[in-house]
Structures are given as C-alpha cells and as structure tokens.
Design a protein around this motif. Structure first.
Motif, short mmCIF file in Angstrom:
data_model
loop_
_atom_site.label_atom_id
_atom_site.label_comp_id
_atom_site.label_asym_id
_atom_site.label_seq_id
_atom_site.Cartn_x
_atom_site.Cartn_y
_atom_site.Cartn_z
N LYS A 165 34.04 -2.89 -2.28
CA LYS A 165 33.04 -1.81 -2.44
C LYS A 165 32.68 -2.25 -1.22
O LYS A 165 31.40 -3.11 -1.32
CB LYS A 165 32.98 -1.23 -3.49
N HIS A 166 32.23 -1.64 -0.07
CA HIS A 166 31.40 -1.50 1.21
C HIS A 166 29.85 -1.36 0.89
O HIS A 166 30.12 -0.38 0.15
CB HIS A 166 32.12 -0.83 2.22
N ILE A 167 28.61 -1.89 0.61
CA ILE A 167 27.78 -1.43 0.47
C ILE A 167 26.99 -1.07 1.91
O ILE A 167 26.31 -0.60 1.54
CB ILE A 167 27.03 -2.56 -0.10
N SER A 168 27.34 -1.93 3.46
CA SER A 168 26.20 -1.36 3.88
C SER A 168 27.10 -0.06 4.85
O SER A 168 27.56 -0.83 5.98
CB SER A 168 25.96 -2.98 4.79
N THR A 169 27.19 0.61 4.28
CA THR A 169 28.29 1.58 4.84
C THR A 169 27.41 2.26 5.67
O THR A 169 27.69 2.69 6.89
CB THR A 169 28.36 2.76 3.79
N ASP A 170 25.46 2.55 5.76
CA ASP A 170 24.56 3.51 6.80
C ASP A 170 24.31 2.22 7.46
O ASP A 170 23.85 2.85 8.14
CB ASP A 170 24.19 4.32 6.12
N PHE A 171 24.08 0.58 7.01
CA PHE A 171 23.03 0.63 7.59
C PHE A 171 23.29 -1.17 7.59
O PHE A 171 24.02 -1.64 7.11
CB PHE A 171 21.85 0.66 7.04
N PRO A 172 23.30 -2.00 8.68
CA PRO A 172 23.44 -3.54 8.80
C PRO A 172 23.00 -4.40 8.02
O PRO A 172 21.97 -3.75 7.70
CB PRO A 172 23.43 -3.64 10.16
N ILE A 173 22.54 -5.58 7.12
CA ILE A 173 21.57 -6.01 6.46
C ILE A 173 20.91 -6.65 7.22
O ILE A 173 19.68 -7.57 6.81
CB ILE A 173 22.76 -6.52 4.92
N LEU A 174 21.27 -7.46 8.81
CA LEU A 174 20.76 -8.00 9.06
C LEU A 174 21.14 -7.59 10.42
O LEU A 174 22.43 -8.05 10.53
CB LEU A 174 20.70 -10.09 8.83
N LYS A 175 19.94 -7.49 11.51
CA LYS A 175 20.40 -7.39 13.07
C LYS A 175 19.13 -8.50 13.45
O LYS A 175 18.18 -8.68 13.09
CB LYS A 175 20.66 -5.99 13.05
#
Length: 341
Positions: free
Chosen positions: A216-226
């Motif tokens: 299940k993809h959790i970071s569909t709306d944002f990166p967790i670290l950039k």
C-alpha cells in the motif's frame, strides 16, 4: 529454470577472488593505504578489470556474511546490463567474490538490475532490487533464496512502483524493514520532470509474501524526504534504516553521485514523518588526497549477530571511474549516532 536467476559460481581466480591483498590495489594508493591499516576496502574487478562496486548490502546467513552489490556492464560488452555481485566474508574486512545475479534477457530487466536490498525471514533470504535503464519505468522487484546465492523471482514482479502527481512513477533503491508491526518499503523516485530525487514509502502486513498486491503506497500525495539542505543539492536516495528505542533512523545519500554524494540521517516515530538529526552530513566525502574525495555514498546499515553496527558505503576519488566499498563501525550513545574511532 525459467523463474530462477542465472548464477555464475566463481572458483578461486585471481581476477574474481578479491580482498585487500590483491595487487590491483597498487594502482589505487589512497584505497590501498586504508586496506593496509586493516580496514575494509573491496573492489570487484570481474567486469572491467578495474574496481567498480556500488550499492552495498550485507546480511549474516549460513554461518558467514554475504554482501550484495551492483556491478557494471562488462568492458568487452559480452555482459551488457548492470547486474548484482555477491561476495562473502568471515570478518567483515576481507571479502571473496562468490558469484553474480544476471538480469533476465527480456522484459523490464533486460537493460539491467542493481541496488539490492535484503532481509532474512524464517531462513529465507528476500532480495528487493531495482530494474535499471528504463528511467521513469524502473521499478522494484523481489526474489527469494534458501542459500543466499540462487534466487527465484516473485511472479508478480515488478512488485512496486509509485502513483501520485508529485513523482514520475519511478522506484529505485529499495529498503525493506519491519517496524511498528508492518513492513516498510522505502524507495527513491523523481519529480515529474525527472530532475529532483526524493524518498517515498509503502507498507505491507507482517504476513505478506511481498507480492505486488500487498503493498500500500503511503506517500501518494507527498515525498517523505526531499532535498532541502545545500549539501543535499537535488537528490536524496538510498535509504538505509535501523530501529533504536522504538524510533526508525534513516541513513540516506544526499546529492547525486560524485557531486559529491554524502550521508545524512533522519529519524521518525511512525516510519512516515521524518526529521533530520542534523543539518550537516553524518559522513562527508574525503579530502582531495583521500580515497573517497569524490563521494561517500549509498549507505547500508548492518547490525551483526553480536549487536555491533556498521555503516557500509561506496566511494572513489576519480569522479566515478572506479568504485570501492568500505565500512565504519558506528554506535548509538545518548541518543546520538557516532563513528567508533
């Protein structure tokens, strides 16, 4: 067998039985100086005749240590794609090449495979690796082994690629770790223009067989670290995770290869929301006279059966013409990660 990796077992040979005493190190005096002091300095020369060894990952299995890593196309082009090499050790310093895993000749793997990540569960080695050369279409695949050498592919490969408008659908540099009663799959991807490399995450239940349907993809709306700090430039990749005091610490590579790439650390309580522990790299590239002046990159954290913790990483001093793998012993003291002198 159709679903098994092609495996080449290498019997004692000057060009593939590589450790710190090999003569090829004479051509790399800065690297040889590290090896002469008794520290790890490993380079696989089987493909090009010169050391090119990237993306290390180490496990303890079958009474020895096994290290998996990326090797390049062969110099004579008989082996075209990137592949995964395997070496073994009894002391985490001296390593002997024992084989390689080749990509499939057709399909998503035909241009190459690399950047292995592994875990051992119930006596089975699970490998998470990426395809290479397809850029936005590169994805994470999975395979299993009962001996650490011969692997069988997951029939649902590729098991993961991300959705979401913030990324271009690419997934590379897999790291899978058990945390908070589930498995977390960390991956690197790029923005829709393919310029900025960032981190995302997916999760699977504890009873998973790691097939595509379980993630299940959790970071569909944002990166967790950039990348945000100046030394990170345009890239954060190669997550390497370890759990301490119910927190997940992510060692990561900042900046693209040889820009220089350096290693930082971020921490999370839930595996999704991360905060950097420092604005400075944990491990910098070396000085102009060091073996790793071009980069200290692509970290891996290995905890030995005795409980000792090692940071494995790649480096070079010629802007990527060669690559060695080395390690440093580190410890966690009073809430801070430190290099053991």
């Amino acid at each position: 067998m159709k679903n098994c990796f092609v495996f080449i077992f290498v019997i004692s040979c000057l060009f593939t039985n590589i450790n710190a005493s090999e003569k090829y190190l004479e051509a790399y005096p800065q690297a040889k100086a590290i090896a002469d002091k008794g520290s790890m300095m490993y380079g696989d020369i089987s493909r090009r005749g010169t050391p090119f060894t990237k993306d290390p990952y180490v496990i303890s299995f079958g009474g020895r240590y096994l290290m998996y890593y990326t090797i390049p196309p062969s110099k004579n082009k008989t082996l075209v794609g990137y592949a995964i090499g395997i070496a073994e050790s009894r002391d985490l310093v001296n390593w002997t090449r024992v084989g390689e895993i080749l990509p499939e000749k057709e399909g998503i793997e035909k241009k190459g495979i690399c950047a292995p990540g592994l875990l051992v569960r119930d006596g089975v080695v699970h490998m998470f690796y990426q395809t290479y050369g397809n850029f936005a279409k590169d994805a994470i695949c999975h395979a299993t082994s009962t001996d650490g050498i011969n692997f069988k592919r997951n029939p649902t490969n590729p098991i993961f690629r991300p959705n979401g408008k913030w990324n271009n659908g690419r997934a590379i540099d897999a790291e899978v770790i058990k945390f908070k009663d589930k498995y977390f799959l960390y991956y690197a991807t790029r923005d829709p223009k393919g310029e900025i490399q960032m981190q995302g995450v997916a999760v699977a239940p504890l009873n998973t067989d790691f097939s595509r349907k379980d993630w299940k993809h959790i970071s569909t709306d944002f990166p967790i670290l950039k990348p945000e700090l100046s030394w990170e430039q345009k890239c954060i990749e190669a997550a390497a995770c370890v759990v301490k005091n119910d927190k997940l610490y992510m060692f990561y590579a900042g900046a693209y290869n040889n820009k220089p790439q350096q290693i930082g650390i971020a921490v999370s309580d839930d595996g999704v929301n991360f905060k950097r522990v420092s604005n400075e790299p944990f491990l910098k590239n070396g000085s102009p006279t060091d073996w790793n002046s071009s980069e200290s990159g692509h970290p891996h954290i290995f905890v030995s059966p005795k409980g000792d913790t090692y940071l494995f990483y790649q480096g070079n001093n010629d802007k990527g013409k060669s690559y060695f793998i080395s390690n440093l012993k580190i410890n966690f003291k009073e809430g801070i990660w430190q290099i053991v002198k």
